[in-house]
Design a protein around this motif. Sequence first.
Motif, mmCIF file in Angstrom:
data_model
loop_
_atom_site.group_PDB
_atom_site.id
_atom_site.type_symbol
_atom_site.label_atom_id
_atom_site.label_comp_id
_atom_site.label_asym_id
_atom_site.label_seq_id
_atom_site.Cartn_x
_atom_site.Cartn_y
_atom_site.Cartn_z
ATOM 1 N N SER A 505 -80.175 57.987 -58.332
ATOM 2 C CA SER A 505 -80.366 59.349 -58.394
ATOM 3 C C SER A 505 -79.793 60.075 -59.664
ATOM 4 O O SER A 505 -80.273 60.761 -59.736
ATOM 5 C CB SER A 505 -80.032 60.086 -56.848
ATOM 6 N N ASP A 506 -78.405 59.074 -60.619
ATOM 7 C CA ASP A 506 -78.539 59.857 -61.469
ATOM 8 C C ASP A 506 -79.410 59.812 -62.401
ATOM 9 O O ASP A 506 -79.854 60.928 -63.901
ATOM 10 C CB ASP A 506 -76.327 59.658 -62.102
ATOM 11 N N ALA A 507 -80.128 58.999 -62.636
ATOM 12 C CA ALA A 507 -81.366 58.746 -63.297
ATOM 13 C C ALA A 507 -83.023 59.550 -63.362
ATOM 14 O O ALA A 507 -83.752 59.172 -65.011
ATOM 15 C CB ALA A 507 -81.536 57.216 -63.222
ATOM 16 N N ILE A 508 -82.344 60.122 -62.332
ATOM 17 C CA ILE A 508 -84.104 60.922 -62.345
ATOM 18 C C ILE A 508 -84.062 62.086 -63.590
ATOM 19 O O ILE A 508 -82.879 62.646 -64.062
ATOM 20 C CB ILE A 508 -83.524 62.045 -61.207
ATOM 21 N N THR A 509 -84.608 61.845 -63.849
ATOM 22 C CA THR A 509 -85.686 63.223 -65.419
ATOM 23 C C THR A 509 -87.233 63.985 -64.558
ATOM 24 O O THR A 509 -87.509 63.010 -63.941
ATOM 25 C CB THR A 509 -86.281 62.053 -66.704
ATOM 26 N N LEU A 510 -86.316 64.968 -65.248
ATOM 27 C CA LEU A 510 -87.812 65.694 -64.708
ATOM 28 C C LEU A 510 -88.701 65.929 -66.633
ATOM 29 O O LEU A 510 -88.086 66.763 -67.101
ATOM 30 C CB LEU A 510 -87.124 67.200 -64.202
ATOM 31 N N VAL A 511 -89.743 66.188 -66.623
ATOM 32 C CA VAL A 511 -90.585 65.831 -67.426
ATOM 33 C C VAL A 511 -91.335 67.477 -67.418
ATOM 34 O O VAL A 511 -91.394 68.039 -66.380
ATOM 35 C CB VAL A 511 -91.534 65.067 -67.682
ATOM 36 N N ARG A 512 -91.662 68.005 -68.337
ATOM 37 C CA ARG A 512 -92.378 69.573 -68.708
ATOM 38 C C ARG A 512 -93.334 69.260 -69.503
ATOM 39 O O ARG A 512 -93.382 68.418 -70.636
ATOM 40 C CB ARG A 512 -91.299 70.426 -68.615
#
Length: 512
Positions: A505-512
């Motif tokens: 879960s720490d590797a989650i990225t959220l693109v914008r």
Amino acid sequence: MNLLAHTPNLAQIEPTQRIPADTEIWWFALSPLLVLVGGALLLIVVGALTPKWPRGLYAFGSALIAGTAGVLAIVNWDDISDNGPATLVHGALAFDTFAMWSTITICGAVVLVSMLADEYLRGTPNDGPEIYALLLVAAAGGIVMASANDLIVLFLGLETLSLAFYVLAASNRRSDASAESGLKYFLLGGFASAFFLYGIALVYGATGSTNIGEMVASVASRGDSGNDTLALAGIALLIVGLGFKVAAAPFHIWAPDVYQGAPTPVTAFMASAGKAAAFGAMIRVLIAGLPSFRDDWQPIIWILAVLSLVVGSFLAVVQRNVKRMLAYSSVSHAGFILVGVEAAAHTAGQADSGMGISSVQLYLLLYMVIVIGSFGVVAVVARDADADLSVFNGLAKRKPLLAGAFTIFLLAQAGVPFTSGFIAKFGVIQAGVSVDSYGLALIAMISAVIAAFLYLRIMVSMWQHEGDENAPAIRIPVGAAIAIGFAALFTVVAGLYPSLLIDWSDAITLVR
């Protein structure tokens, strides 16, 4: 040592230009969605053109399709980890690990619910491919919600999910309660969708775009010269629509009646996949799309979190119907997840997004397994009867393994250590503390103590009370036994050895 050791670069990040979005569609990146939609069509068409399939084959086909989509999401995760996130279909969808985590969570819910629904539907008018196809369609809509990089696309996903849920809630044609729950959900859901769509219109009027990346750029470029009043009104309406979908108080009024009246496997799916999709959409809209207004909408999230924690905990303990108990418990869990959303609000738009987003996604995955296991036990014990608390009297003597599994799920929902529920609750509370939201974290811990009385009532009923000697025998179908057993094992193992999921879960990225 922190249970959620934070990776510094977990922020919204700009998409890489690996794919020329104007000239090409990367089909493999869309493969989880394509498999779900194609599988739903295949079930409907082949099921209509062939004789009735052998027992369990519809459920197996649904689980296989969803499992394949989940595996493809894991493959896509590996590609994103190597090459970075991107946007797809001319910026309409985000291709990031946040979307893949939501896809895995929703596909896992389809697999478990399909196994629960198999025996539950046998001998009923719904013993066919239609219910399973609707599960797959709802899953596709939920994935679009969590992956949408445009508000219009998000709305299309929301309506796809919602329409499937309306039909699923009313799918038991032998039950007046099921028809009533479907009608209530449809009417109230229609109002919520209208609020959400009007909110999109106002935000578009304020920013000039419905694309999340363009919205951020528009607000950043205009400075203080924009129409903040229009934007704030739109944000308020968006929160109303999303608050309904996540069953956050005071927008939770549909949940107890719908959860009680709908077929129990459908209730499990709404409580798990529905929440994962709606919270994914909330983070996309607020954290990725509207970070410049965080000082305006963050207090609203704080209030919704407090109301959900208090209302869900207090109203759950006065119920007698176990499905209504779990419905109000779901409202309380929505409050806990909102604690993580509120924590993410403090760092929205910053290079270091903090622990909020990862704690929310971890909570949704763990809660998905717990709540499906809980409703799975309810489906087995009270299939043909009202799920009154008295039905569970003496369950430990009649079916000790089933009572033991339900006890594990209840302890996990209470947040008892060495269960996955403790990891989930600790994560969001720690995220709140990390941004100095001490008051909200304290309210969350107090509400957890209050809600524990609810779970204790059910456990006392199973282990201490005498059951009715004339009660019908409880038969545990193979599919339900596998689903419940897996959920119980996962709940314990994830609680004892959480490091793998936490690191993931720490590797989650959220693109914008």
